[in-house]
Scaffold this active site. Structure first.
Site, PDB file in Angstrom:
ATOM      1  N   CYS A 222      10.770  -8.775 -34.165  1.00 49.06           N
ATOM      2  CA  CYS A 222      11.399  -7.907 -33.176  1.00 49.06           C
ATOM      3  C   CYS A 222      12.743  -8.480 -32.737  1.00 49.06           C
ATOM      4  CB  CYS A 222      10.434  -7.660 -32.017  1.00 49.06           C
ATOM      5  SG  CYS A 222      10.851  -6.206 -31.038  1.00 49.06           S
TER       6      CYS A 222
ATOM      7  N   HIS B  58       5.051  -6.122 -34.651  1.00 45.56           N
ATOM      8  CA  HIS B  58       4.530  -7.350 -34.026  1.00 45.56           C
ATOM      9  C   HIS B  58       3.179  -7.765 -34.607  1.00 45.56           C
ATOM     10  CE1 HIS B  58       7.287  -7.923 -30.555  1.00 45.56           C
ATOM     11  NE2 HIS B  58       7.461  -6.617 -30.651  1.00 45.56           N
TER      12      HIS B  58
ATOM     13  N   GLU C 255       1.729 -10.540 -34.409  1.00 46.99           N
ATOM     14  CA  GLU C 255       1.015 -11.437 -33.485  1.00 46.99           C
ATOM     15  C   GLU C 255       0.198 -10.661 -32.453  1.00 46.99           C
ATOM     16  OE1 GLU C 255       4.060 -10.502 -33.138  1.00 46.99           O
ATOM     17  OE2 GLU C 255       4.795 -10.677 -31.081  1.00 46.99           O
TER      18      GLU C 255
END
Lengths: 77, 221
Positions: B87, B195, B197
């Site tokens: 990002c 994302h 994660e």
């Protein structure tokens, strides 16, 4: 010495912000707006001994992203 | 294995990224402030988190890309140390010149924050080895400036070299050729807007991001 840097998106690059402004102008009833492109104006107050080459370097290294933007340098009084 | 997460003023996914790395390696990464000038020796991975560093002043990632730690990150990337930017981290990597192209304002103007369908384009990289080529996965996005732009010659080159890691499988932000993640010519730097994660265990709503970290952290162990 005041120097102005105009940063604008390159021709083929989509400008959603410009499109939104255009749309808002239409909404306010303004006629005859063919297109809107939004850019940035950066004003630098420079010492007299800053060279043109250094200003170019500032534009290329930080002030504009030359992948997507053009810049124009306007040296003032 | 030693890893590092870079923290910029305005980063907000640094903790999530650290948790993902620690969950998979068992060791917490070193958190490095942007004002540092040196990286610890022997890093196996440098990760740049999402967020809105420097308030996105000038351009997203522009100020962070010129911070003192980034000079060390660029040097390390040149030596082949793996670098992952997610990002805002992707925006910083393009601004720093480690990846081609630029991330522009989303074509639809709105901030986009939702799960999106992606396709794994290249499963041969150190970042994507645990996926199958062409596999469909779901990973969340949360960005305003995720519209990937590069000129046609650059797009042709990165596609021809297999450097598109992920593509959007649906309309998200207007990205050229639906590119969601790009790998460097050296193969050791990945930038991506989604994302991973935030998708590493069932409690997140899915774990399609987990294999990115598993494969990467195994490759660099």
């Amino acid at each position: 010495m005041k120097t102005r840097i105009f940063v604008t998106l390159k021709g083929g690059v989509l400008d959603p912000q410009g499109k939104a402004i255009h749309h808002a102008l239409d909404g306010l009833g303004f006629q005859g707006v063919n297109d809107v492109r939004a850019g940035k104006l950066i004003e630098l107050d420079l010492a007299d001994d800053v060279s043109d080459a250094q200003i170019e370097d500032m534009c290329r290294k930080l002030l504009a992203n030359t992948v997507i933007e053009n810049y124009k340098i306007e040296k003032g009084a | 294995m030693k890893t590092a997460v870079i923290v910029f003023p305005g980063s907000n996914c640094d903790r999530d990224l650290a948790v993902a790395i620690e969950t998979i390696t068992g060791t917490a990464p070193v958190m490095l402030w942007h004002g540092e000038t040196e990286l610890p020796a022997g890093l196996g991975l440098i990760a740049l988190p999402g967020g809105f560093s420097y308030g996105d002043y000038l351009r997203s990632g522009a100020m962070s890309a010129r911070s003192s730690i980034m000079r060390a990150v660029v040097d390390a990337a040149g030596r082949g140390v793996p670098v992952l930017g997610i990002c805002n981290g992707f925006q910083v990597l393009t601004e720093a010149g480690l990846l081609p192209g630029a991330l522009m304002r989303n074509a639809g103007i709105n901030f986009v924050c939702r799960d999106v369908a992606l396709t794994v384009d290249n499963s041969q990289s150190i970042f994507t080895s645990r996926y199958d080529a062409g596999e469909a996965i779901t990973i969340p996005v949360a960005h305003h400036d995720g519209n990937y732009f590069a000129d046609d010659a650059t797009l042709d080159r990165i596609e021809g070299e297999g450097r598109v890691a992920f593509r959007y499988a649906e309309a998200v932000n207007g990205s050229a050729r639906n590119i969601a993640g790009v790998i460097s010519d050296g193969g050791n730097v990945l930038g991506m807007m989604p994302h991973p994660e935030r998708m590493i265990e069932a409690a997140h709503g899915g774990d399609d991001g987990r294999r990115l970290f598993e494969g990467l952290l195994e490759a660099v162990a």
